[in-house]
Write a protein that holds these residues in place. Structure first.
Motif, PDB file in Angstrom:
ATOM      1  N   ILE A   3      -7.067   3.219  -6.966  1.00  0.00           N
ATOM      2  CA  ILE A   3      -8.306   3.802  -6.452  1.00  0.00           C
ATOM      3  C   ILE A   3      -8.758   4.828  -7.477  1.00  0.00           C
ATOM      4  O   ILE A   3      -8.022   5.777  -7.787  1.00  0.00           O
ATOM      5  N   LYS A   4      -9.977   4.633  -8.021  1.00  0.00           N
ATOM      6  CA  LYS A   4     -10.509   5.538  -9.036  1.00  0.00           C
ATOM      7  C   LYS A   4     -11.643   6.358  -8.452  1.00  0.00           C
ATOM      8  O   LYS A   4     -12.469   5.836  -7.705  1.00  0.00           O
ATOM      9  N   GLY A  30      -0.171   9.790  -2.005  1.00  0.00           N
ATOM     10  CA  GLY A  30      -0.337   9.795  -3.454  1.00  0.00           C
ATOM     11  C   GLY A  30      -0.897  11.110  -3.941  1.00  0.00           C
ATOM     12  O   GLY A  30      -1.509  11.853  -3.180  1.00  0.00           O
ATOM     13  N   ARG A  31      -0.675  11.384  -5.215  1.00  0.00           N
ATOM     14  CA  ARG A  31      -1.189  12.600  -5.844  1.00  0.00           C
ATOM     15  C   ARG A  31      -1.784  12.247  -7.197  1.00  0.00           C
ATOM     16  O   ARG A  31      -1.325  11.318  -7.857  1.00  0.00           O
ATOM     17  N   ALA A  32      -2.812  12.997  -7.589  1.00  0.00           N
ATOM     18  CA  ALA A  32      -3.452  12.802  -8.889  1.00  0.00           C
ATOM     19  C   ALA A  32      -4.013  14.146  -9.336  1.00  0.00           C
ATOM     20  O   ALA A  32      -4.116  15.084  -8.538  1.00  0.00           O
ATOM     21  N   PHE A  42      -5.546   7.009  -8.205  1.00  0.00           N
ATOM     22  CA  PHE A  42      -4.374   6.922  -7.339  1.00  0.00           C
ATOM     23  C   PHE A  42      -3.888   5.487  -7.310  1.00  0.00           C
ATOM     24  O   PHE A  42      -4.692   4.560  -7.327  1.00  0.00           O
ATOM     25  N   ASP A  43      -2.579   5.302  -7.217  1.00  0.00           N
ATOM     26  CA  ASP A  43      -2.013   3.990  -6.917  1.00  0.00           C
ATOM     27  C   ASP A  43      -1.704   3.997  -5.428  1.00  0.00           C
ATOM     28  O   ASP A  43      -1.074   4.927  -4.929  1.00  0.00           O
ATOM     29  N   LEU A  51      -8.132   6.039   4.676  1.00  0.00           N
ATOM     30  CA  LEU A  51      -7.852   6.881   3.519  1.00  0.00           C
ATOM     31  C   LEU A  51      -8.787   8.084   3.446  1.00  0.00           C
ATOM     32  O   LEU A  51      -9.952   8.004   3.840  1.00  0.00           O
ATOM     33  N   ALA A  52      -8.264   9.179   2.927  1.00  0.00           N
ATOM     34  CA  ALA A  52      -9.031  10.394   2.672  1.00  0.00           C
ATOM     35  C   ALA A  52      -8.451  11.057   1.437  1.00  0.00           C
ATOM     36  O   ALA A  52      -7.286  10.846   1.090  1.00  0.00           O
ATOM     37  N   VAL A  53      -9.282  11.850   0.762  1.00  0.00           N
ATOM     38  CA  VAL A  53      -8.834  12.605  -0.412  1.00  0.00           C
ATOM     39  C   VAL A  53      -9.124  14.069  -0.152  1.00  0.00           C
ATOM     40  O   VAL A  53     -10.177  14.420   0.378  1.00  0.00           O
TER      41      VAL A  53
END
Length: 64
Positions: A3-4, A30-32, A42-43, A51-53
């Protein structure tokens, strides 16, 4: 799955170096870190859903 993201703040401030967390159903999966262009990746597992960021708030410090 990758996910970019491309992040741009309305204020024009850079988010370079900001740690991000990818969440699925409220759990960190995941972390980025945002790069100098405002990009992060993120992978994620294919079965991940809802999903949320968010910005990892541990970078925020208050004076004391």
């Amino acid at each position: 799955m990758t996910i970019k993201l491309k992040l741009e703040l309305a204020s024009g401030q850079s988010m370079n170096g900001a740690p991000l967390e990818l969440l699925s159903k409220g759990v960190v999966i995941g972390r980025a870190v945002v790069d100098e262009r405002g990009s992060a990746a993120f992978d994620a597992r294919l079965e991940a859903a809802d999903l949320a960021v968010r910005v990892d708030r541990s970078i925020l410090r208050t004076g004391g």
